[in-house]
Write an enzyme that holds these catalytic residues in place. Structure first.
Site, short mmCIF file in Angstrom:
data_model
loop_
_atom_site.label_atom_id
_atom_site.label_comp_id
_atom_site.label_asym_id
_atom_site.label_seq_id
_atom_site.Cartn_x
_atom_site.Cartn_y
_atom_site.Cartn_z
N GLY A 129 0.57 -1.02 0.28
CA GLY A 129 0.42 -0.08 -0.32
C GLY A 129 0.42 1.39 -0.17
N GLN A 168 3.53 10.11 1.15
CA GLN A 168 4.50 9.41 0.89
C GLN A 168 5.88 9.79 -0.30
OE1 GLN A 168 2.35 5.25 2.22
NE2 GLN A 168 3.94 5.01 3.25
N CYS A 213 5.98 0.08 7.50
CA CYS A 213 5.52 1.13 6.71
C CYS A 213 6.75 2.16 6.03
CB CYS A 213 5.50 2.50 7.74
SG CYS A 213 4.67 4.37 6.49
N LEU A 214 7.03 1.96 4.15
CA LEU A 214 7.78 2.55 4.13
C LEU A 214 8.43 3.64 4.07
CD1 LEU A 214 6.02 1.33 0.22
CD2 LEU A 214 7.87 0.15 1.76
N HIS A 230 -4.35 2.77 7.06
CA HIS A 230 -2.53 2.23 7.39
C HIS A 230 -3.14 4.04 6.42
CE1 HIS A 230 1.21 2.18 8.44
NE2 HIS A 230 1.18 3.14 7.10
N GLU A 231 -3.51 3.72 5.58
CA GLU A 231 -2.76 4.30 4.05
C GLU A 231 -3.91 6.19 4.41
OE1 GLU A 231 -0.42 4.50 2.45
OE2 GLU A 231 -0.47 2.27 2.75
N HIS A 236 -2.67 8.35 6.60
CA HIS A 236 -1.20 8.91 6.40
C HIS A 236 -2.30 9.80 5.93
CE1 HIS A 236 2.65 7.53 6.46
NE2 HIS A 236 2.06 5.88 5.65
#
Length: 261
Positions: free
Chosen positions: A111, A116, A159-160, A201-202, A205
């Protein structure tokens, strides 16, 4: 978001069963149904951007980027900026979506949200399988939550934007959302299991919330040193002071707050 166990739970559709069908790049279609309209044909790009900014609407300038995209790491300030609504569904949006999927796969993610990669608009992409050509590629524009389930589960998230950091986060098991697709059409969908976890999660963000803010104090303490290391790395790379510090900032009380938007 990354580092979640690969699985592919069912997606529950509403108002059109194909809303979250796979979206390969070759099937992208142009639609001008939801363009922001300006009354004067003589208005410049700067005029467009100024009018859009006043209404928290993304302008063409907000979609400008150079490929390949790069994932921003904590504590980059763009991870905290308010993200703009998308009203223009054109080739620029399709190009951004394509590039976001590309960087997501290359970084082993499942995702990714637009902020991000430094694009502060309300857009996310994900694929619960995390492999190009497998699973479903899901694109959500201007998503909002209409319902969270009461039941919550604990899951080890990564998380990236936080490389090498994984920790437990409790979230609702399922969620019902409204969003636009790439053609600008509104649809509703209920997500459960892993897709619901990725979406939340996204979605955080897009609200400027980072996953460590959903952790209990005990869990947060277990990764505090890793967060400080990322802050130090940011300072070394940029020559600037970290825009936030895990030790000095007041911890936002969002660990149990899931609001409908």
């Amino acid at each position: 978001m990354a580092s979640l166990l690969p699985s592919h739970p069912l997606l529950h559709h509403h108002h059109g069963g194909s809303a979250l069908a796979a979206i390969p790049t070759r099937c992208f279609r142009h639609s001008s149904a939801f363009h922001l309209t300006l009354s004067s044909t003589n208005r410049t790009k700067a005029d467009f951007s100024a009018a859009a900014a006043q209404n928290n609407i993304a302008s063409p300038a907000d979609f400008e980027f150079e490929a390949p995209l790069k994932v921003l790491k904590y504590p980059d300030p763009k991870l905290r900026i308010k993200n703009k609504r998308i009203v223009t569904f054109d080739d620029d949006l399709k190009k951004l979506v394509h590039e976001m999927f590309d960087v997501m796969y290359k970084t082993d993610g499942i995702g990714l949200s637009a902020p991000q990669v430094g694009i502060n608009v309300q857009l996310m992409v994900f694929n619960p399988v995390g492999e190009r050509g497998e699973g479903e590629e899901i694109v959500l524009v201007n998503p909002r939550v209409s319902k969270y389930s009461k039941n919550r589960t604990l899951f080890n998230e990564g998380c990236l934007s936080f490389p090498g950091i994984n920790a437990d986060v409790k979230r609702p098991e399922s969620v019902k959302i409204d969003a636009r697709d790439l053609k600008g059409t509104w649809f509703s969908v209920s997500l459960s299991g892993l897709p619901a976890r990725i979406f939340q999660h996204e979605f955080d963000h897009l609200q400027g919330i980072l996953f460590f803010e959903r952790m209990t104090g005990e869990v947060l303490d277990s990764i505090r040193g890793q967060l400080q290391a990322l802050e130090m790395k940011y300072e070394e790379m940029t020559g600037l002071p970290s825009p936030e510090k895990i030790e000095s900032r007041s911890r936002r009380n969002v660990a149990s707050a899931f609001r409908k938007l």
